[in-house]
Design an enzyme around this catalytic site. Structure first.
Site, short mmCIF file in Angstrom:
data_model
loop_
_atom_site.label_atom_id
_atom_site.label_comp_id
_atom_site.label_asym_id
_atom_site.label_seq_id
_atom_site.Cartn_x
_atom_site.Cartn_y
_atom_site.Cartn_z
CG ASP A 67 -0.33 -0.46 2.50
OD1 ASP A 67 0.91 -0.38 2.60
OD2 ASP A 67 -1.06 -0.88 3.40
CG ASN A 136 -8.96 -1.47 11.76
OD1 ASN A 136 -8.04 -2.19 11.35
ND2 ASN A 136 -9.36 -0.38 11.11
CG HIS A 138 -5.94 -2.25 8.71
ND1 HIS A 138 -6.01 -0.88 8.87
CD2 HIS A 138 -4.67 -2.56 9.04
CE1 HIS A 138 -4.85 -0.41 9.26
NE2 HIS A 138 -4.02 -1.40 9.39
CD GLU A 143 -8.68 0.87 7.36
OE1 GLU A 143 -8.67 -0.03 8.22
OE2 GLU A 143 -8.02 1.91 7.49
P1 PGA Z 1 1.92 -1.36 12.58
O1 PGA Z 1 0.74 -1.37 11.55
O2 PGA Z 1 2.89 -2.38 12.12
O3 PGA Z 1 2.50 0.04 12.51
O4 PGA Z 1 1.34 -1.68 13.91
C1 PGA Z 1 0.27 -2.59 11.08
C2 PGA Z 1 -0.92 -2.34 10.22
O5 PGA Z 1 -1.64 -1.36 10.47
O6 PGA Z 1 -1.14 -3.14 9.30
#
Ligand code: PGA
Length: 248
Positions: A67, A136, A138, A143
């Site tokens: 992404d 959450n 994702h 999302e």
């Molecule tokens: P993070 O994010 O590694 O910064 O916790 C993971 C994600 O949101 O996929």
């Protein structure tokens, strides 16, 4: 799903790096699906270390990232292209042309996304897809929603994701509101998935993704349908799964 239970972030990072290194040694021209965020930073440090020690070469490796924020230039210090350059690409022998990160400045997102998926398909899909998970649930920037999105697409970031990522920006208002994310088609098409998580704030998401209902409200839960997932997580991230009685 194979689960590696590690004691802390560093052990999780090292284990995840061994899985990626193993893939590269086994298949030097593999297509790696790469991720950004706090989770894989330690993993990339190990890979850079092992490259510097002469244990690993990225010379024939190809990569596609999950992404990118819409509106951020590649040289913006919060763009995911910048993250990849500074955490991995600039420190190993990967060929720059062999690395792909979605273009956050594209003027034609639809065509860009279709082209991204076409490239992944033309390569025979990703060999090893590295994933973090959001609080959450994702994966990538897919999302929680009422349906899974198959294609690479532009996504409106959830308020909770904007909150979670505000720590990287001067203010919450500076966090981009949209991103381009690989969809579930490319993620589920990967031959192997390496899901990583560390910390208690991921415990709920890991529990729901691994043993909860398969639902687009917890996008990571789709991985229960993937035949070859390796979960590498520390005690804290596994705590809720363990408490629910799942043997790890
Ligand atoms: P993070 O994010 O590694 O910064 O916790 C993971 C994600 O949101 O996929």
């Amino acid at each position: 799903m194979k689960i590696f239970r590690e004691k802390d972030y560093d052990a999780m990072s090292r284990r995840a790096a061994t899985v990626i290194a193993g893939e590269i040694v086994h298949n030097p021209s593999c297509l790696l699906g790469l991720a950004t965020g706090s989770t894989p930073e330690g993993t990339y440090k190990y890979l850079v270390d092992w490259y510097k020690q002469g244990l690993l070469s990225f010379q024939s490796v190809r990569s596609v990232n999950l992404d990118e924020y819409v509106g951020l230039a590649p040289d913006h210090d919060q763009s995911y292209r910048y993250f990849m350059q500074s955490n991995l690409f600039d420190h190993v022998d990967i060929v720059p042309e062999n690395t792909r990160v979605p273009d956050g400045l594209t003027k034609d997102a639809l065509a860009f996304c279709a082209g991204y998926d076409a490239y992944i398909r033309a390569q025979g899909y990703v060999d090893l897809q590295l994933l973090g998970i959001g609080r959450n649930g994702h994966i990538g920037f897919n999302e929680p929603d009422d349906h899974f999105v198959k294609e690479t697409h532009v996504v409106d970031l959830a308020e909770s994701t904007i909150d979670a990522n505000a720590r990287f920006f001067a203010s919450r208002d500076d966090v981009p509101k949209q991103a381009i994310s690989m969809g579930m088609g490319a993620i589920m098409g990967a031959k192997k998935v390496l899901l990583c998580a560390s910390g208690e704030d991921k415990a709920d998401a890991i529990c729901r993704a691994v043993s909860g209902a398969i639902t687009p409200q917890c996008p990571g839960s789709i991985l229960q349908l993937h035949p070859n997932v390796v979960l590498v997580a520390d005690e804290a991230a596994l705590s809720k799964l363990i408490a629910s009685g799942v043997k790890v």
